[in-house]
Motif scaffolding. Structure first.
Motif, PDB file in Angstrom:
ATOM      1  N   GLN A 168      42.937  21.481   3.973  1.00 34.92           N
ATOM      2  CA  GLN A 168      42.336  20.911   2.765  1.00 34.92           C
ATOM      3  C   GLN A 168      41.054  21.632   2.391  1.00 34.92           C
ATOM      4  O   GLN A 168      40.750  21.802   1.210  1.00 34.92           O
ATOM      5  CB  GLN A 168      42.050  19.422   2.975  1.00 34.92           C
ATOM      6  N   ARG A 169      40.314  22.080   3.386  1.00 35.79           N
ATOM      7  CA  ARG A 169      39.039  22.740   3.127  1.00 35.79           C
ATOM      8  C   ARG A 169      39.173  24.253   3.012  1.00 35.79           C
ATOM      9  O   ARG A 169      38.181  24.948   2.780  1.00 35.79           O
ATOM     10  CB  ARG A 169      38.027  22.398   4.228  1.00 35.79           C
ATOM     11  N   GLY A 170      40.376  24.785   3.218  1.00 37.57           N
ATOM     12  CA  GLY A 170      40.565  26.228   3.137  1.00 37.57           C
ATOM     13  C   GLY A 170      39.935  26.988   4.283  1.00 37.57           C
ATOM     14  O   GLY A 170      39.530  28.145   4.128  1.00 37.57           O
ATOM     15  N   VAL A 171      39.827  26.343   5.450  1.00 36.84           N
ATOM     16  CA  VAL A 171      39.198  26.972   6.622  1.00 36.84           C
ATOM     17  C   VAL A 171      40.237  27.790   7.383  1.00 36.84           C
ATOM     18  O   VAL A 171      41.251  27.245   7.824  1.00 36.84           O
ATOM     19  CB  VAL A 171      38.596  25.897   7.558  1.00 36.84           C
ATOM     20  N   PRO A 172      40.030  29.107   7.584  1.00 35.43           N
ATOM     21  CA  PRO A 172      40.980  29.919   8.353  1.00 35.43           C
ATOM     22  C   PRO A 172      41.094  29.425   9.796  1.00 35.43           C
ATOM     23  O   PRO A 172      40.102  29.016  10.409  1.00 35.43           O
ATOM     24  CB  PRO A 172      40.368  31.327   8.309  1.00 35.43           C
ATOM     25  N   ILE A 173      42.315  29.493  10.337  1.00 39.90           N
ATOM     26  CA  ILE A 173      42.595  28.983  11.677  1.00 39.90           C
ATOM     27  C   ILE A 173      42.928  30.128  12.639  1.00 39.90           C
ATOM     28  O   ILE A 173      43.746  31.000  12.336  1.00 39.90           O
ATOM     29  CB  ILE A 173      43.790  28.009  11.644  1.00 39.90           C
ATOM     30  N   PHE A 174      42.275  30.105  13.795  1.00 38.21           N
ATOM     31  CA  PHE A 174      42.589  30.996  14.914  1.00 38.21           C
ATOM     32  C   PHE A 174      43.033  30.094  16.067  1.00 38.21           C
ATOM     33  O   PHE A 174      42.416  29.055  16.312  1.00 38.21           O
ATOM     34  CB  PHE A 174      41.372  31.817  15.327  1.00 38.21           C
ATOM     35  N   VAL A 175      44.088  30.457  16.770  1.00 39.93           N
ATOM     36  CA  VAL A 175      44.670  29.575  17.792  1.00 39.93           C
ATOM     37  C   VAL A 175      44.466  30.168  19.186  1.00 39.93           C
ATOM     38  O   VAL A 175      44.769  31.347  19.419  1.00 39.93           O
ATOM     39  CB  VAL A 175      46.180  29.362  17.543  1.00 39.93           C
ATOM     40  N   PHE A 176      43.947  29.345  20.108  1.00 39.49           N
ATOM     41  CA  PHE A 176      43.841  29.735  21.514  1.00 39.49           C
ATOM     42  C   PHE A 176      44.755  28.829  22.321  1.00 39.49           C
ATOM     43  O   PHE A 176      44.527  27.617  22.412  1.00 39.49           O
ATOM     44  CB  PHE A 176      42.400  29.606  22.012  1.00 39.49           C
ATOM     45  N   VAL A 177      45.824  29.400  22.878  1.00 42.12           N
ATOM     46  CA  VAL A 177      46.763  28.637  23.700  1.00 42.12           C
ATOM     47  C   VAL A 177      46.208  28.629  25.127  1.00 42.12           C
ATOM     48  O   VAL A 177      46.208  29.654  25.819  1.00 42.12           O
ATOM     49  CB  VAL A 177      48.181  29.245  23.657  1.00 42.12           C
ATOM     50  N   ASN A 178      45.729  27.467  25.545  1.00 41.07           N
ATOM     51  CA  ASN A 178      44.964  27.329  26.781  1.00 41.07           C
ATOM     52  C   ASN A 178      45.841  26.873  27.953  1.00 41.07           C
ATOM     53  O   ASN A 178      46.972  26.447  27.771  1.00 41.07           O
ATOM     54  CB  ASN A 178      43.843  26.319  26.532  1.00 41.07           C
ATOM     55  N   LYS A 179      45.287  26.984  29.150  1.00 41.86           N
ATOM     56  CA  LYS A 179      45.883  26.489  30.399  1.00 41.86           C
ATOM     57  C   LYS A 179      47.160  27.250  30.782  1.00 41.86           C
ATOM     58  O   LYS A 179      48.104  26.671  31.330  1.00 41.86           O
ATOM     59  CB  LYS A 179      46.178  24.983  30.301  1.00 41.86           C
TER      60      LYS A 179
END
Length: 545
Positions: A140-151
């Motif tokens: 909704q805010r147009g914030v770019p997403i970076f994903v860290f797959v943890n554990k």
């Protein structure tokens, strides 16, 4: 349509400082490892000598980002904190946020103040409910997403299965930047696809991991030796498949919210964390402007402007002070400068600005667009206020969440009434909960509404620890709220009287803290009954129009 006006820009030295800023939040479902990742990023940034571990054990070092007593007892984040550190040529503003659903409103406010978000995913669980809700807010805010797959050092789901789920649920094109070499006890490191470089890790006898050994190329003999034959065959096969299954990483698409870089690792054991940090800072956007009156205010605009997105009382209980957090949108902050608070129209001197690091603080003389300013003292600011040297600039960044539970917090000892009132007044200014005055009620305290019941526990705990006031919760029968107004204003009606409304059984009329009329209902089923009985009224599910 949003336009960008011709601007009088800051000096070149200030423009360079603004371009160095990277302001982002870390978000996740509870227990995915968000706060642990925050600590390890601070460790790599040289901001702390020893990363604290999220734990309730008293003998363990507590984290820099979690400082409230309840956070230390429960091992969860229930408030957002701001942490600034230098990493190579970047000045990083990192905002840690609550992961629990009950604190979604606080997280939403934080996301209004950042330019990107790192979403932490538990490799064994994949996309969880709160993860999806937080992602929706980012979208909704147009914030770019970076994903860290943890554990990844624990038994995990297959990485191909994880990126497939991420793509299906989040509707973003996956772009794995690195790839895991096994999982659980067989986890041996990560492969950096862009650099064709393997980062190998070796377990010590105590179960910890040695520093990574960088090896050029996945076909290097050292990599073959480090992995079992079947694991090496599986990893090389997956890496080869990725070229056909995923699209090349495109920074423009990432910043446009169409593609998500994905990193694999283990925050607890520093697997892939530095790799992620360096790659993220290369791609993360510079400070973005904000819209005022349909015009984009650019960060390089010479006039100072910003907005209040968080207020926190008693960060230092000895001083009984409050910190007002301001995202600087444009220009340069200088200590003792005067600004206009657009809500009140008054000029205010910003004489006590500080740089915060959890509970630690130091005086701040200068800050730039993209930075988070902490104004410490008795400033009469509220969440959402615009502070600016340009009277034409007003930001509207703070929509409210609709409460899902309601209760009264009642003082147990009338001898503490002054402390109770002072504490409630201060905590309500922070936006911990929303206040409603039930029409015709004889109660001396307002009804409180929040996204989740844990907010009320936090409020109670803080009244005890910060104001020495014991309270009890008296729950109400309501769980749904509807804002309403007459389709044709009744000029004959007194302002203190609500519009005529036919209420279903068990419902009540109240006024929110901004003076708007609402109906409180016991269930979602009652909403349609309310609407059917009142064609002359307009109803809304939220306060913001």
């Amino acid at each position: 349509m949003t336009t960008t006006a011709t601007i009088n820009t800051v000096p070149a030295t200030a423009a360079r400082e603004i371009s160095r800023r990277r302001t982002f939040a870390i978000i996740s479902h509870p227990d995915a490892g968000k706060t642990t990742l925050t600590e390890k990023l601070l460790l790599y940034g040289g901001a702390i000598g020893l990363a604290g571990s999220v734990t309730s054990k008293k003998e363990e070092q507590s984290t820099s980002s979690d400082w409230m007593a309840m956070e230390k007892e429960r091992g969860i984040s229930v408030s957002s904190t701001v942490l600034q550190f230098e990493y190579k040529d970047r000045c990083v503003n990192l905002l840690d946020t609550p992961g629990h659903h009950d604190f979604s409103e606080d997280t939403y406010r934080v996301l209004s103040a950042v330019d990107a978000a790192v979403m932490v995913i538990d490799a064994g669980k994949g996309v969880e409910p709160q993860t999806l809700k937080l992602f929706d807010v980012c979208r909704q805010r147009g914030v770019p997403i970076f994903v860290f797959v943890n554990k990844m050092d624990r038994p995990s789901r297959a990485p191909l299965e994880l990126i497939d789920e991420l793509e299906e649920v989040l509707k973003l094109a996956p772009a794995p930047v690195n790839w895991p070499l096994g999982d659980g006890p067989r986890f041996r490191g990560v492969y950096d696809r862009s650099k064709d470089e393997v980062h190998l890790f070796e377990r010590t006898t105590g179960g910890a991991f040695k520093a990574p050994l960088e090896v050029a190329g996945i076909e290097d003999d050292k990599v073959r030796e480090a992995l079992s034959d079947d694991l090496y065959e599986a990893v090389t096969s997956e890496v080869e498949m990725l070229d056909g299954l995923t699209e090349p990483l495109d920074i423009e698409r990432v910043l446009a919210g169409e593609q998500m870089p994905i990193y694999f690792g283990s925050a607890m054991n520093n697997f892939g964390v530095e790799n992620m940090l360096e790659s993220f800072l290369e791609m993360a956007p510079e400070p973005a402007g904000r819209v005022s009156d349909e015009k984009m205010v650019a960060p390089e605009t010479n006039n100072f402007s910003g907005f209040v997105f968080k207020i926190q009382a008693n960060m230092n209980p000895r001083h009984r002070d409050r910190a007002v957090f301001v995202r600087i949108v444009s220009g340069i902050f200088e200590r003792d400068m005067q600004v206009i608070d657009q809500r009140t129209g008054k000029k205010v001197r910003l004489s006590n600005a500080q740089k915060l690091f959890g509970q630690d603080r130091e005086t701040l003389d200068t800050a730039y667009a993209g930075d988070i300013l902490a104004l410490v003292g008795n400033y009469n600011f509220l969440i959402g206020d615009t502070l600016t040297s340009d009277p034409k600039v007003v930001y509207n960044e703070m929509p409210r969440f609709t409460p899902e539970c309601f209760t009264y917090i009642v003082n147990n000892d009338t001898a503490n009434i002054k402390r109770y009132r002072a504490g409630m007044e201060q905590l309500m200014k922070e936006g911990v909960a929303q206040a409603y005055n039930v029409h015709g009620s004889m109660r001396a305290v307002p009804l409180l509404g929040a996204v989740g019941p844990l907010q009320f526990e936090v409020l109670q705990a803080r009244l005890i620890s910060e104001y020495q006031v014991e309270t009890r919760l008296e729950h109400s029968p309501w769980s749904v709220v509807q804002w309403f107004e007459e389709n044709v204003p009744d000029t004959m009606r007194r302002d203190s009287d609500p519009p005529e409304v036919k209420l279903p059984s068990g419902c009540s009329v109240a006024r929110d803290q901004d003076g708007n009329w609402v109906v409180l209902l016991s269930s979602q089923y009652m909403v349609s009954v309310l609407h059917d009985r009142n064609d002359h009224l307009t109803f809304r599910n939220h306060a913001n129009g």
